[in-house]
Design a protein around this motif. Structure first.
Motif, PDB file in Angstrom:
ATOM      1  N   PHE A 289       0.863  -1.185   0.000  1.00  0.00           N
ATOM      2  CA  PHE A 289       0.000   0.000   0.000  1.00  0.00           C
ATOM      3  C   PHE A 289       0.898   1.233   0.000  1.00  0.00           C
ATOM      4  N   ALA A 290       0.595   2.203  -0.863  1.00  0.00           N
ATOM      5  CA  ALA A 290       1.433   3.398  -0.932  1.00  0.00           C
ATOM      6  C   ALA A 290       0.591   4.621  -1.268  1.00  0.00           C
ATOM      7  N   LEU A 291       0.893   5.724  -0.601  1.00  0.00           N
ATOM      8  CA  LEU A 291       0.324   7.025  -0.931  1.00  0.00           C
ATOM      9  C   LEU A 291       1.336   7.791  -1.768  1.00  0.00           C
TER      10      LEU A 291
ATOM     11  N   LEU B 246      -3.248   6.849  -4.480  1.00  0.00           N
ATOM     12  CA  LEU B 246      -2.797   5.676  -3.738  1.00  0.00           C
ATOM     13  C   LEU B 246      -2.673   4.482  -4.676  1.00  0.00           C
ATOM     14  N   ASN B 247      -1.774   3.580  -4.300  1.00  0.00           N
ATOM     15  CA  ASN B 247      -1.568   2.312  -4.990  1.00  0.00           C
ATOM     16  C   ASN B 247      -1.920   1.161  -4.053  1.00  0.00           C
ATOM     17  N   LEU B 248      -2.624   0.168  -4.560  1.00  0.00           N
ATOM     18  CA  LEU B 248      -2.885  -1.076  -3.848  1.00  0.00           C
ATOM     19  C   LEU B 248      -2.259  -2.184  -4.684  1.00  0.00           C
ATOM     20  N   GLY B 249      -1.159  -2.767  -4.174  1.00  0.00           N
ATOM     21  CA  GLY B 249      -0.369  -3.680  -4.977  1.00  0.00           C
ATOM     22  C   GLY B 249      -0.379  -5.109  -4.498  1.00  0.00           C
ATOM     23  N   LYS B 250      -0.125  -6.012  -5.436  1.00  0.00           N
ATOM     24  CA  LYS B 250       0.033  -7.445  -5.166  1.00  0.00           C
ATOM     25  C   LYS B 250       1.385  -7.864  -5.719  1.00  0.00           C
TER      26      LYS B 250
ATOM     27  N   GLY C 299     -12.534  10.347 -20.334  1.00  0.00           N
ATOM     28  CA  GLY C 299     -11.305  10.168 -21.094  1.00  0.00           C
ATOM     29  C   GLY C 299     -10.527   8.952 -20.633  1.00  0.00           C
ATOM     30  N   VAL C 300      -9.300   8.829 -21.110  1.00  0.00           N
ATOM     31  CA  VAL C 300      -8.394   7.750 -20.728  1.00  0.00           C
ATOM     32  C   VAL C 300      -7.020   8.352 -20.465  1.00  0.00           C
ATOM     33  N   HIS C 301      -6.153   7.570 -19.821  1.00  0.00           N
ATOM     34  CA  HIS C 301      -4.799   8.050 -19.557  1.00  0.00           C
ATOM     35  C   HIS C 301      -3.830   6.877 -19.495  1.00  0.00           C
ATOM     36  N   GLY C 302      -2.556   7.190 -19.578  1.00  0.00           N
ATOM     37  CA  GLY C 302      -1.512   6.191 -19.436  1.00  0.00           C
ATOM     38  C   GLY C 302      -0.212   6.852 -19.013  1.00  0.00           C
ATOM     39  N   LYS C 303       0.698   6.055 -18.470  1.00  0.00           N
ATOM     40  CA  LYS C 303       1.992   6.604 -18.043  1.00  0.00           C
ATOM     41  C   LYS C 303       3.071   5.544 -18.183  1.00  0.00           C
ATOM     42  N   PHE C 304       4.296   6.019 -18.305  1.00  0.00           N
ATOM     43  CA  PHE C 304       5.482   5.162 -18.292  1.00  0.00           C
ATOM     44  C   PHE C 304       6.568   5.902 -17.538  1.00  0.00           C
ATOM     45  N   ALA C 305       7.274   5.193 -16.637  1.00  0.00           N
ATOM     46  CA  ALA C 305       8.250   5.873 -15.787  1.00  0.00           C
ATOM     47  C   ALA C 305       9.416   4.953 -15.442  1.00  0.00           C
ATOM     48  N   VAL C 306      10.522   5.587 -15.103  1.00  0.00           N
ATOM     49  CA  VAL C 306      11.646   4.896 -14.473  1.00  0.00           C
ATOM     50  C   VAL C 306      11.419   4.960 -12.970  1.00  0.00           C
ATOM     51  N   HIS C 307      11.577   3.824 -12.291  1.00  0.00           N
ATOM     52  CA  HIS C 307      11.214   3.702 -10.885  1.00  0.00           C
ATOM     53  C   HIS C 307      12.453   3.427 -10.041  1.00  0.00           C
ATOM     54  N   PHE C 308      12.632   4.217  -8.967  1.00  0.00           N
ATOM     55  CA  PHE C 308      13.732   4.026  -8.021  1.00  0.00           C
ATOM     56  C   PHE C 308      13.135   3.810  -6.637  1.00  0.00           C
ATOM     57  N   ASP C 309      13.487   2.699  -6.018  1.00  0.00           N
ATOM     58  CA  ASP C 309      12.903   2.345  -4.713  1.00  0.00           C
ATOM     59  C   ASP C 309      14.015   2.099  -3.704  1.00  0.00           C
ATOM     60  N   TRP C 310      14.027   2.916  -2.637  1.00  0.00           N
ATOM     61  CA  TRP C 310      15.028   2.767  -1.577  1.00  0.00           C
ATOM     62  C   TRP C 310      14.634   1.673  -0.587  1.00  0.00           C
ATOM     63  N   GLY C 311      13.443   1.116  -0.744  1.00  0.00           N
ATOM     64  CA  GLY C 311      13.016   0.058   0.164  1.00  0.00           C
ATOM     65  C   GLY C 311      12.276  -1.037  -0.573  1.00  0.00           C
ATOM     66  N   ALA C 312      12.755  -1.385  -1.761  1.00  0.00           N
ATOM     67  CA  ALA C 312      12.027  -2.325  -2.616  1.00  0.00           C
ATOM     68  C   ALA C 312      11.815  -3.677  -1.953  1.00  0.00           C
ATOM     69  N   PHE C 313      12.724  -4.083  -1.077  1.00  0.00           N
ATOM     70  CA  PHE C 313      12.633  -5.389  -0.445  1.00  0.00           C
ATOM     71  C   PHE C 313      12.526  -5.246   1.075  1.00  0.00           C
ATOM     72  N   ASP C 314      12.036  -4.077   1.521  1.00  0.00           N
ATOM     73  CA  ASP C 314      11.867  -3.803   2.939  1.00  0.00           C
ATOM     74  C   ASP C 314      10.384  -3.655   3.270  1.00  0.00           C
ATOM     75  N   GLU C 315      10.111  -3.468   4.527  1.00  0.00           N
ATOM     76  CA  GLU C 315       8.720  -3.350   4.974  1.00  0.00           C
ATOM     77  C   GLU C 315       8.085  -2.052   4.506  1.00  0.00           C
ATOM     78  N   TYR C 316       8.883  -0.977   4.399  1.00  0.00           N
ATOM     79  CA  TYR C 316       8.330   0.326   4.061  1.00  0.00           C
ATOM     80  C   TYR C 316       8.697   0.731   2.641  1.00  0.00           C
TER      81      TYR C 316
ATOM     82  N   GLY D 210       4.811   4.151   1.693  1.00  0.00           N
ATOM     83  CA  GLY D 210       3.799   3.184   2.095  1.00  0.00           C
ATOM     84  C   GLY D 210       4.380   2.028   2.873  1.00  0.00           C
ATOM     85  N   LYS D 211       3.669   0.902   2.819  1.00  0.00           N
ATOM     86  CA  LYS D 211       4.058  -0.264   3.630  1.00  0.00           C
ATOM     87  C   LYS D 211       3.722  -1.556   2.901  1.00  0.00           C
ATOM     88  N   ARG D 212       4.501  -2.611   3.196  1.00  0.00           N
ATOM     89  CA  ARG D 212       4.241  -3.947   2.669  1.00  0.00           C
ATOM     90  C   ARG D 212       3.949  -4.898   3.822  1.00  0.00           C
TER      91      ARG D 212
END
Length: 280
Positions: A57-59, A72-76, A218-235, A277-279
Motif C-alpha cells: 500500500f502506498a500514498l 494511492l496504490n494497492l499492490g500485489k 477520457g483515458v490516460h496512461g503513463k510510463f516511468a523509471v522507478h527508483f525504490d530505496w526500500g524495494a525489499f523492505d517493509e516500508y 507506504g508499507k508492505r
C-alpha cells in the motif's frame, strides 16, 4: 535410581530407555525452535535477498508539467521482481498559457484586498483517474547501494470535472451599489467585461461554481523509471520520473480562445511521483 545387579534385565532396560531419552531431547528442542520460528516469523526468507511480502500500500504525490495529483496504490507482489497494482488519484490539469496575476494596490471594494486571478481562464479541470499497472525491478538493491531500479507503467480511465471559473467584476459605472462586486463566469453575454482587465477586481472564492460541474470522460496512461530505496523492505520509499498522457472525448475548454490560445483534447506531461507506504 541405582541397580543392585548391573547386568539384570531390569537395569539393562532402564539404561536403554534413559539413553534414548537423552538422544531425543535435543531433537525435541530443535523441533520446537523451528516450530516457533514458523509461528513468529511469517515472512519467508529468500537467501540474501531479504524478506518477501505479499501486498503493498502506498500514498503518492505526483507533480507534473501542468498540474499535480494525489493518489494511492494497492499492490500485489506477483514475484520477487514484479508487482501488479491498481491506482486511484485526484489531480488538476492546467492550460500551458494560464498565469496567475493580481493588482498590487488594495481596494476598498468588499472591504478586502482582491484575490489573485487568471486572465482568460474559463474552467478549472480536475481529473479522477483509475488504472491498473505494474512495476518491474531489474536489479537487486544490494548491487546498487540499497536502491532498486526498474520501470513502472499503467493505463486506465479518466473522468474530467469541469468547474466554471468565476471572476469578481467591478460594478458598472453609475451602478446604485458601487461597492459591490459581481461574481461572473464566462459566456457570450459577459465576454466584454470578463475579458476587460480594468473591470476585473479579482477571482471569486474556490467554492463558486461547484454546483455547476460538468463531466468530461477520457483515458490516460503513463510510463516511468522507478527508483525504490526500500524495494525489499517493509516500508515503501520510492520516486518515479516519466511521461503521462491524458486524452479526453473532446477539447477541454480551460481558456477563452484568444490570439494564440487554443484548448486541447490531449495533455502530455512529464512528471515526478513520490511514494511512501508499507508492505505486509
Amino acid at each position: 535410581m541405582t541397580c543392585v545387579l548391573a547386568n539384570s534385565p531390569t537395569c539393562l532396560l532402564a539404561y536403554s530407555a534413559m539413553r534414548h531419552i537423552v538422544y531425543a531431547l535435543p531433537l525435541l528442542f530443535l523441533s520446537l525452535a523451528l516450530s516457533a520460528q514458523e509461528t513468529f516469523q511469517p515472512k519467508q526468507m529468500d537467501g540474501d535477498k531479504g524478506i518477501l511480502y505479499n501486498q503493498e500500500f502506498a500514498l503518492g504525490l505526483r507533480l507534473h508539467t501542468h498540474g499535480f495529483a494525489v493518489g494511492l496504490n494497492l499492490g500485489k507482489l506477483k514475484s520477487y521482481y514484479l508487482t501488479k497494482y491498481v491506482h486511484f488519484e485526484l489531480g488538476e490539469l492546467k492550460h500551458p498559457k494560464e498565469y496567475r496575476q493580481s493588482f498590487d494596490s488594495p481596494s476598498s471594494l468588499n472591504n478586502r484586498v482582491s484575490r489573485a486571478f487568471k486572465y482568460g481562464k474559463q474552467n478549472n479541470l480536475y481529473v479522477l483517474r483509475a488504472a491498473i499497472g505494474g512495476k518491474r525491478y531489474f536489479s537487486e538493491k544490494a548491487k546498487h547501494k540499497g536502491v532498486a531500479v526498474g520501470i513502472a507503467y499503467e493505463a486506465g480511465a479518466s473522468l474530467g470535472l469541469l468547474k466554471p471559473y468565476y471572476l469578481e467584476l467591478r460594478p458598472r459605472e453609475g451602478s446604485p451599489q458601487p461597492q459591490i462586486t459581481v461574481s461572473t463566469k464566462y459566456s457570450e453575454d459577459s465576454a466584454d467585461r470578463f475579458l476587460d482587465i480594468w473591470s476585473i477586481h479579482g477571482a471569486s472564492g474556490w467554492t463558486k461554481g461547484l454546483t455547476e460541474i460538468s463531466l468530461l470522460p477520457g483515458v490516460h496512461g503513463k510510463f516511468a523509471v522507478h527508483f525504490d530505496w526500500g524495494a525489499f523492505d517493509e516500508y515503501v520509499k520510492a520516486i518515479e520520473g516519466g511521461i503521462m498522457v491524458d486524452a479526453f472525448s473532446k477539447e477541454a475548454p480551460l481558456m477563452v480562445e484568444l490570439d494564440n490560445v487554443e484548448n486541447k483534447q490531449f495533455f502530455i506531461n512529464l512528471f515526478l511521483h513520490l511514494q511512501f507506504g508499507k508492505r505486509w
